[in-house]
Design a protein around this motif. Structure first.
Motif, short mmCIF file in Angstrom:
data_model
loop_
_atom_site.label_atom_id
_atom_site.label_comp_id
_atom_site.label_asym_id
_atom_site.label_seq_id
_atom_site.Cartn_x
_atom_site.Cartn_y
_atom_site.Cartn_z
N THR A 1 0.80 -1.22 0.00
CA THR A 1 0.00 0.00 0.00
C THR A 1 0.84 1.28 0.00
O THR A 1 0.50 2.22 -0.72
CB THR A 1 -0.96 0.01 1.21
OG1 THR A 1 -1.76 -1.16 1.17
CG2 THR A 1 -1.85 1.23 1.19
N PRO A 2 1.94 1.38 0.76
CA PRO A 2 2.70 2.64 0.76
C PRO A 2 3.58 2.84 -0.47
O PRO A 2 4.26 3.86 -0.56
CB PRO A 2 3.57 2.52 2.02
CG PRO A 2 3.06 1.35 2.77
CD PRO A 2 2.45 0.45 1.77
N THR A 3 3.62 1.90 -1.38
CA THR A 3 4.49 2.04 -2.54
C THR A 3 3.74 1.60 -3.79
O THR A 3 2.52 1.54 -3.79
CB THR A 3 5.78 1.21 -2.34
OG1 THR A 3 6.67 1.43 -3.43
CG2 THR A 3 5.48 -0.27 -2.18
N THR A 4 4.45 1.32 -4.85
CA THR A 4 3.85 0.85 -6.09
C THR A 4 4.60 -0.38 -6.57
O THR A 4 5.76 -0.61 -6.18
CB THR A 4 3.90 1.93 -7.20
OG1 THR A 4 5.27 2.16 -7.55
CG2 THR A 4 3.27 3.23 -6.73
N ARG A 5 3.96 -1.15 -7.41
CA ARG A 5 4.63 -2.33 -7.94
C ARG A 5 5.84 -1.95 -8.78
O ARG A 5 6.88 -2.62 -8.73
CB ARG A 5 3.64 -3.15 -8.79
CG ARG A 5 2.63 -3.92 -7.97
CD ARG A 5 1.87 -4.92 -8.83
NE ARG A 5 0.96 -5.72 -8.02
CZ ARG A 5 -0.31 -5.41 -7.79
NH1 ARG A 5 -0.81 -4.32 -8.32
NH2 ARG A 5 -1.06 -6.18 -7.03
N SER A 6 5.72 -0.89 -9.56
CA SER A 6 6.85 -0.48 -10.39
C SER A 6 8.03 -0.03 -9.54
O SER A 6 9.19 -0.33 -9.85
CB SER A 6 6.43 0.64 -11.34
OG SER A 6 5.91 1.75 -10.63
N ALA A 7 7.75 0.69 -8.45
CA ALA A 7 8.83 1.12 -7.56
C ALA A 7 9.47 -0.07 -6.87
O ALA A 7 10.70 -0.13 -6.72
CB ALA A 7 8.30 2.12 -6.53
N ARG A 8 8.65 -1.01 -6.43
CA ARG A 8 9.22 -2.19 -5.77
C ARG A 8 10.06 -3.00 -6.74
O ARG A 8 11.11 -3.55 -6.37
CB ARG A 8 8.11 -3.05 -5.18
CG ARG A 8 8.65 -4.18 -4.31
CD ARG A 8 7.58 -4.80 -3.44
NE ARG A 8 6.63 -5.59 -4.21
CZ ARG A 8 5.67 -6.34 -3.66
NH1 ARG A 8 5.54 -6.35 -2.33
NH2 ARG A 8 4.85 -7.03 -4.40
#
Length: 386
Positions: free
Chosen positions: A310-317
């Motif tokens: 929730t605090p991030t995005t799949r692309s960022a991860r």
């Protein structure tokens, strides 16, 4: 006291595409036009935070946002890079989902940061490599390793020298590293200079004291302390683990760099050629650095995949995981090469290690690693304004 809530539900279900942060089409403008890095959602979220003020003290972001009520495009870029992804603000926010305000500062600034990084890539045509860093990393690593294997196969071994230079000469290895590293240094310098000119305050005066204080913020990672209680590394529970792992990674990189400098001094100043003994200073420094990098990247990868999305995005991860895997590959291949440097597998291990090192050098401006310079600039600006 800090108010802690249960973690909010995910903003999207598995298989559902992420909704773009920027709904006002501003992200389609050239990056240095007025408002070219803005976004209605980012301004909406931070305006509510400025009115609320509950999270002031968690990190520098909220105090800096209150000094920037206009929230211009440059302000948003600065705040995005000042954010270390501590996540305390999300789990403490009374307006977080499922509240109708749906305030999610870490995710909002993560998307803002990704957009800002891509906008400052030089040359701009290479921004696609940053956006698709996982595929770019795979292709570059595979290509560099294949090139080295081909060179080892084509070139005749030199029986008059010992160690690695028997299969690849020192000048060849140096040029294979210097070419991508020089290009990356140029690209980084141009991108960081553009970012500094874009976000710096008017009449900004950088003194040695400012630089020293910003360096302390980098090393101590003050903004990952969550106001003292630690950050929400996985869920709503407080922890200092991610900060310590980042410090371990920074220490490992420093030790590895020191090992390289020491080896250069041995070779050029003292005339001592590699390979060096296990008890030598370059090997001890390099081994310690490799172990630290391998341990830290493994821990950070575990936190990445155990943590709430929730605090991030799949692309960022994905981008974070890609660069952590690349650093892990550099460290472990180097340790494997140290162990097998006298074995029949030395040539293969050398190609694998140099392949990932060359890929790392080439990807410095086009991967998550580029954020290091932007974050340091943001910390310098914060010290100027405080």
């Amino acid at each position: 006291m800090f108010k802690v809530k249960s973690p909010p539900p995910p903003l999207f279900q598995r298989g559902e595409k992420e909704k773009p942060l920027f709904t006002d089409k501003e992200h389609e403008k050239p990056p240095f036009e007025k408002g070219g890095l803005g976004g209605f959602e980012a301004r909406r979220v931070l305006n509510i935070c400025n009115v609320c003020g509950y999270c002031n003290g968690f990190c520098d972001v909220f105090d800096a946002a209150q000094r920037r009520p206009a929230l211009t495009a440059a302000d948003l870029a600065h705040l995005a890079h000042l954010c270390h992804g501590c996540r305390n603000c999300l789990y403490s926010c009374q307006y977080a989902p499922p509240h109708e305000f749906a305030i999610n500062v870490p995710r909002t600034l993560t998307q803002m940061r990704q957009h800002s990084d891509a906008a400052h890539i030089w040359p701009p045509a290479f921004a696609g490599a940053f956006r698709h860093s996982a595929m770019t990393t795979l292709l570059l690593t595979s290509g560099a390793t294949a090139l080295l294997l081909g060179l080892i196969w084509l070139l005749e071994p030199n029986p008059n020298v010992r160690g690695f230079y028997r299969v690849l000469s020192l000048p060849l290895m140096v040029w294979l590293a210097v070419i991508p590293l020089s290009w990356s240094a140029l690209a980084l310098a141009i991108g960081w200079r553009r970012y500094w000119r874009f976000t710096r305050p008017n009449a900004a005066l950088v003194t040695w004291r400012i630089l020293w204080l910003a360096l302390q913020d980098v090393v101590l990672m003050r903004n990952l302390r969550g106001g003292g209680h630690g950050c929400n590394d996985i869920d709503e529970r407080f922890s200092h683990l991610r900060r310590r792992l980042h410090q371990g990674l920074l220490a490992g990189l420093g030790l590895s760099f020191a090992a390289t400098l020491t080896a250069m001094f041995y070779h050029h100043a003292l005339g001592w050629n590699a390979p060096y003994s296990i008890a030598s200073i370059p090997v001890l420094l390099g081994t310690s650095g490799g172990i630290a990098i391998a341990f830290a990247t493994t821990g950070l990868l575990a936190l990445q995949w155990r943590g709430d999305l929730t605090p991030t995005t799949r692309s960022a991860r994905t981008a974070n995981s890609t660069v952590l895997l690349l650093l892990w590959a550099v460290a472990t291949s180097g340790l494997a090469l140290l162990i097998g440097r006298e074995s029949a597998a030395m040539a293969l291990l050398l190609a694998l290690h140099l392949g990932v090192v060359i890929a790392l050098f080439a990807l410095l401006p086009y991967s998550k690693l580029v954020h290091a310079g932007y974050r340091i600039i943001a910390l310098v600006i914060e010290r100027i304004e405080r």
